[in-house]
Write an enzyme that holds these catalytic residues in place. Structure first.
Site, PDB file in Angstrom:
ATOM      1  N   HIS A  66      40.922  51.016  36.627  1.00 36.88           N
ATOM      2  CA  HIS A  66      40.703  49.652  36.297  1.00 36.88           C
ATOM      3  C   HIS A  66      40.121  49.592  34.960  1.00 36.88           C
ATOM      4  O   HIS A  66      39.133  50.117  34.771  1.00 36.88           O
ATOM      5  CB  HIS A  66      40.194  48.731  37.332  1.00 36.88           C
ATOM      6  CG  HIS A  66      40.297  47.544  37.287  1.00 36.88           C
ATOM      7  ND1 HIS A  66      41.453  46.734  37.672  1.00 36.88           N
ATOM      8  CD2 HIS A  66      39.123  46.361  36.974  1.00 36.88           C
ATOM      9  CE1 HIS A  66      40.874  45.448  37.581  1.00 36.88           C
ATOM     10  NE2 HIS A  66      39.812  45.280  37.204  1.00 36.88           N
ATOM     11  N   ASP A 100      38.478  46.841  32.205  1.00 37.31           N
ATOM     12  CA  ASP A 100      38.190  45.553  32.334  1.00 37.31           C
ATOM     13  C   ASP A 100      37.787  44.981  30.802  1.00 37.31           C
ATOM     14  O   ASP A 100      36.814  45.343  30.133  1.00 37.31           O
ATOM     15  CB  ASP A 100      36.835  45.176  33.138  1.00 37.31           C
ATOM     16  CG  ASP A 100      36.910  44.847  34.556  1.00 37.31           C
ATOM     17  OD1 ASP A 100      36.587  45.580  35.078  1.00 37.31           O
ATOM     18  OD2 ASP A 100      38.119  44.357  34.904  1.00 37.31           O
ATOM     19  N   ASP A 117      38.995  42.372  43.669  1.00 41.33           N
ATOM     20  CA  ASP A 117      38.195  42.829  42.687  1.00 41.33           C
ATOM     21  C   ASP A 117      36.909  42.176  42.528  1.00 41.33           C
ATOM     22  O   ASP A 117      36.349  40.942  42.214  1.00 41.33           O
ATOM     23  CB  ASP A 117      38.800  42.569  41.252  1.00 41.33           C
ATOM     24  CG  ASP A 117      38.214  43.151  39.943  1.00 41.33           C
ATOM     25  OD1 ASP A 117      38.662  42.953  38.906  1.00 41.33           O
ATOM     26  OD2 ASP A 117      37.095  43.827  40.300  1.00 41.33           O
ATOM     27  N   GLY A 118      35.896  43.148  42.745  1.00 36.46           N
ATOM     28  CA  GLY A 118      34.273  42.562  42.593  1.00 36.46           C
ATOM     29  C   GLY A 118      33.569  42.793  43.775  1.00 36.46           C
ATOM     30  O   GLY A 118      33.741  42.102  44.982  1.00 36.46           O
ATOM     31  N   GLY A 119      32.465  43.586  43.832  1.00 36.92           N
ATOM     32  CA  GLY A 119      31.322  43.838  44.843  1.00 36.92           C
ATOM     33  C   GLY A 119      32.104  44.770  46.222  1.00 36.92           C
ATOM     34  O   GLY A 119      31.605  44.416  47.511  1.00 36.92           O
ATOM     35  N   GLY A 142      33.319  38.797  34.691  1.00 37.98           N
ATOM     36  CA  GLY A 142      32.238  39.058  33.630  1.00 37.98           C
ATOM     37  C   GLY A 142      31.405  40.048  33.772  1.00 37.98           C
ATOM     38  O   GLY A 142      30.745  40.714  32.668  1.00 37.98           O
ATOM     39  N   PHE A 143      30.971  40.493  34.865  1.00 37.00           N
ATOM     40  CA  PHE A 143      30.066  41.517  35.197  1.00 37.00           C
ATOM     41  C   PHE A 143      30.468  42.564  36.269  1.00 37.00           C
ATOM     42  O   PHE A 143      31.000  41.909  37.469  1.00 37.00           O
ATOM     43  CB  PHE A 143      28.603  40.942  35.399  1.00 37.00           C
ATOM     44  CG  PHE A 143      28.314  40.251  34.020  1.00 37.00           C
ATOM     45  CD1 PHE A 143      28.543  38.719  34.183  1.00 37.00           C
ATOM     46  CD2 PHE A 143      27.753  40.677  33.081  1.00 37.00           C
ATOM     47  CE1 PHE A 143      28.160  38.021  32.885  1.00 37.00           C
ATOM     48  CE2 PHE A 143      27.133  40.002  31.928  1.00 37.00           C
ATOM     49  CZ  PHE A 143      27.608  38.670  31.844  1.00 37.00           C
ATOM     50  N   GLY A 144      30.010  43.757  36.312  1.00 35.34           N
ATOM     51  CA  GLY A 144      29.952  44.473  37.429  1.00 35.34           C
ATOM     52  C   GLY A 144      28.644  44.418  38.120  1.00 35.34           C
ATOM     53  O   GLY A 144      28.002  43.631  37.807  1.00 35.34           O
ATOM     54  N   GLY A 145      28.705  45.250  39.385  1.00 33.90           N
ATOM     55  CA  GLY A 145      27.654  44.953  40.247  1.00 33.90           C
ATOM     56  C   GLY A 145      27.105  43.747  40.871  1.00 33.90           C
ATOM     57  O   GLY A 145      25.977  43.457  41.373  1.00 33.90           O
ATOM     58  N   GLY A 152      33.755  49.426  41.051  1.00 33.54           N
ATOM     59  CA  GLY A 152      33.104  49.741  39.812  1.00 33.54           C
ATOM     60  C   GLY A 152      31.755  50.634  40.167  1.00 33.54           C
ATOM     61  O   GLY A 152      31.398  51.706  40.234  1.00 33.54           O
ATOM     62  N   SER A 153      30.607  49.639  40.618  1.00 38.64           N
ATOM     63  CA  SER A 153      29.247  50.056  40.749  1.00 38.64           C
ATOM     64  C   SER A 153      29.190  50.967  42.176  1.00 38.64           C
ATOM     65  O   SER A 153      28.269  51.908  41.999  1.00 38.64           O
ATOM     66  CB  SER A 153      28.383  49.001  40.714  1.00 38.64           C
ATOM     67  OG  SER A 153      28.684  48.047  41.489  1.00 38.64           O
ATOM     68  N   HIS A 159      42.978  44.652  33.156  1.00 47.48           N
ATOM     69  CA  HIS A 159      42.417  43.374  33.442  1.00 47.48           C
ATOM     70  C   HIS A 159      41.993  42.405  32.336  1.00 47.48           C
ATOM     71  O   HIS A 159      40.853  43.065  31.811  1.00 47.48           O
ATOM     72  CB  HIS A 159      41.337  43.301  34.696  1.00 47.48           C
ATOM     73  CG  HIS A 159      40.879  41.986  35.299  1.00 47.48           C
ATOM     74  ND1 HIS A 159      39.881  41.977  35.957  1.00 47.48           N
ATOM     75  CD2 HIS A 159      41.157  40.831  35.067  1.00 47.48           C
ATOM     76  CE1 HIS A 159      39.583  40.785  36.283  1.00 47.48           C
ATOM     77  NE2 HIS A 159      40.344  40.147  35.779  1.00 47.48           N
ATOM     78  N   MET A 182      37.092  42.050  28.236  1.00 45.46           N
ATOM     79  CA  MET A 182      36.198  40.862  28.140  1.00 45.46           C
ATOM     80  C   MET A 182      35.902  40.231  26.588  1.00 45.46           C
ATOM     81  O   MET A 182      35.457  41.118  25.882  1.00 45.46           O
ATOM     82  CB  MET A 182      34.774  40.829  29.058  1.00 45.46           C
ATOM     83  CG  MET A 182      34.771  41.226  30.395  1.00 45.46           C
ATOM     84  SD  MET A 182      33.410  41.790  31.132  1.00 45.46           S
ATOM     85  CE  MET A 182      33.884  42.208  32.986  1.00 45.46           C
ATOM     86  N   SER A 207      36.784  50.870  38.439  1.00 43.32           N
ATOM     87  CA  SER A 207      36.530  49.898  37.145  1.00 43.32           C
ATOM     88  C   SER A 207      35.536  50.781  36.179  1.00 43.32           C
ATOM     89  O   SER A 207      34.553  50.978  36.627  1.00 43.32           O
ATOM     90  CB  SER A 207      35.957  48.667  37.434  1.00 43.32           C
ATOM     91  OG  SER A 207      35.451  48.160  36.339  1.00 43.32           O
ATOM     92  N   MET A 238      39.888  37.526  42.499  1.00 42.80           N
ATOM     93  CA  MET A 238      38.461  38.029  42.259  1.00 42.80           C
ATOM     94  C   MET A 238      37.804  37.776  43.462  1.00 42.80           C
ATOM     95  O   MET A 238      37.637  36.418  43.955  1.00 42.80           O
ATOM     96  CB  MET A 238      38.097  37.152  41.005  1.00 42.80           C
ATOM     97  CG  MET A 238      38.811  37.324  39.656  1.00 42.80           C
ATOM     98  SD  MET A 238      38.730  39.343  39.365  1.00 42.80           S
ATOM     99  CE  MET A 238      37.017  39.576  39.037  1.00 42.80           C
ATOM    100  N   MET A 245      40.384  39.599  30.698  1.00 40.41           N
ATOM    101  CA  MET A 245      39.476  38.206  30.936  1.00 40.41           C
ATOM    102  C   MET A 245      39.350  37.776  29.550  1.00 40.41           C
ATOM    103  O   MET A 245      38.057  37.722  28.967  1.00 40.41           O
ATOM    104  CB  MET A 245      38.163  38.687  31.577  1.00 40.41           C
ATOM    105  CG  MET A 245      38.429  39.224  33.135  1.00 40.41           C
ATOM    106  SD  MET A 245      37.020  40.020  33.932  1.00 40.41           S
ATOM    107  CE  MET A 245      37.704  41.841  33.301  1.00 40.41           C
TER     108      MET A 245
HETATM  109  C1  DX5 Z   1      34.275  41.639  36.824  1.00 39.47           C
HETATM  110  C2  DX5 Z   1      35.427  43.064  36.871  1.00 39.47           C
HETATM  111  C3  DX5 Z   1      35.374  43.764  37.868  1.00 39.47           C
HETATM  112  C4  DX5 Z   1      34.048  44.545  37.963  1.00 39.47           C
HETATM  113  C5  DX5 Z   1      33.954  45.516  39.450  1.00 39.47           C
HETATM  114  O1  DX5 Z   1      34.784  40.799  35.959  1.00 39.47           O
HETATM  115  O2  DX5 Z   1      36.637  42.351  36.879  1.00 39.47           O
HETATM  116  O3  DX5 Z   1      36.506  44.834  37.790  1.00 39.47           O
HETATM  117  O4  DX5 Z   1      33.946  45.501  36.897  1.00 39.47           O
HETATM  118  O5  DX5 Z   1      32.668  45.773  39.293  1.00 39.47           O
HETATM  119  P1  DX5 Z   1      31.823  46.114  40.984  1.00 39.47           P
HETATM  120  O6  DX5 Z   1      32.925  46.789  41.855  1.00 39.47           O
HETATM  121  O7  DX5 Z   1      30.657  46.646  40.708  1.00 39.47           O
HETATM  122  O8  DX5 Z   1      31.704  44.677  41.258  1.00 39.47           O
HETATM  123 ZN    ZN Z   2      38.236  43.787  36.877  1.00 36.43          ZN
END
Ligand code: DX5
Ligand code: ZN
Length: 219
Positions: A34, A36, A179-181, A146-149, A201-202, A67, A38, A9, A141, A69
């Site tokens: 990916h 994102d 997707d996420g964490g 809304g956020f990475g990390g 992502g992170s 993706h 928003m 991501s 999800m 959102m």
């Molecule tokens: C969150 C995004 C994810 C996010 C993943 O709303 O849809 O794609 O960027 O980032 P990590 O892998 O750091 O959770």
């Molecule tokens: Zn995403």
């Protein structure tokens, strides 16, 4: 178990060196990228939109896994596909009813892209069942969008297990993406539960051992 697809991501990438980071994950073996989107309304954050996608979509050979959102996916779907989305995934919770979900899936296909439907952690997996024969992908999800990390929400694993069983039993051609964490540990859990695609992502960006990290997502 099939070889899992990795979709880094770019929300977590270095925007001062975006192309460099994209090349790094491509050379490390990522199959998808990916993206994102928003809108600060459907989710409490604003990221980037069509102009950035247009700029980077052709700068690599990975699949552009977009993706969105956003609150009005019907209005913007064509623009993201024209900007370069190969897969366009919108949110179930952004639609007023099932009819609109089907309309957006058809619209995405009419514009030549693959259609994905995403659900937030709190949305029951059964909500996606009516659309499975029309969808190319379901994005589950594992964080609040809304956020990475953020940290992986283990309560969503049962949704993956349920959907994998339903898809296999009914011999449906639809991928499962999470997707996420996602990191080395949670990737194992997700793969054992039955996902086909991992978004990370992170865990990948911001580190100088991307290749090693990406390989760990696959073992
Ligand atoms: C969150 C995004 C994810 C996010 C993943 O709303 O849809 O794609 O960027 O980032 P990590 O892998 O750091 O959770
Ligand atoms: Zn995403």
């Amino acid at each position: 178990m099939n070889k899992v697809i990795i979709a880094p991501s770019i929300l977590s990438a270095d925007f001062n060196n975006l192309l460099k980071d994209i090349k790094a994950v491509e050379e490390a073996g990522a199959e998808w990228l990916h993206f994102d989107v928003m809108d600060g309304h459907f989710v409490p954050n604003i990221s980037f939109g069509q102009p950035v996608l247009k700029c980077i979509a052709k700068s690599h050979s990975m699949v552009n896994d977009v993706h969105i959102m956003i609150s009005d996916p019907f209005k913007y779907a064509p623009e993201f596909i024209k900007a370069g989305a190969n897969i366009l995934t919108f949110h179930y919770e952004a639609c007023k009813d099932d009819k609109e979900v089907f309309q957006i899936i058809d619209l995405i296909h009419d514009y030549g892209a693959k259609a994905g439907l995403s659900i937030k952690p709190g949305t029951p997996i059964q909500k996606v069942l009516p659309f499975l024969y029309s969808l190319d992908l379901v994005l589950i999800m594992s964080v609040e969008p809304g956020f990475g990390g953020q940290s992986f929400m283990t309560e969503v694993v049962s949704k993956v297990v349920y959907l994998r069983d339903y898809i296999n039993t009914n011999q449906i051609k639809c991928l499962i993406e999470i997707d996420g964490g996602i990191n080395e540990e949670t990737a194992k859990i997700a793969r054992l539960a039955g996902v086909d695609v991992l978004v990370a992502g992170s865990y990948l960006f911001g580190h100088d051992d991307i290749k090693e990290r990406m390989d760990k997502l696959r073992i």
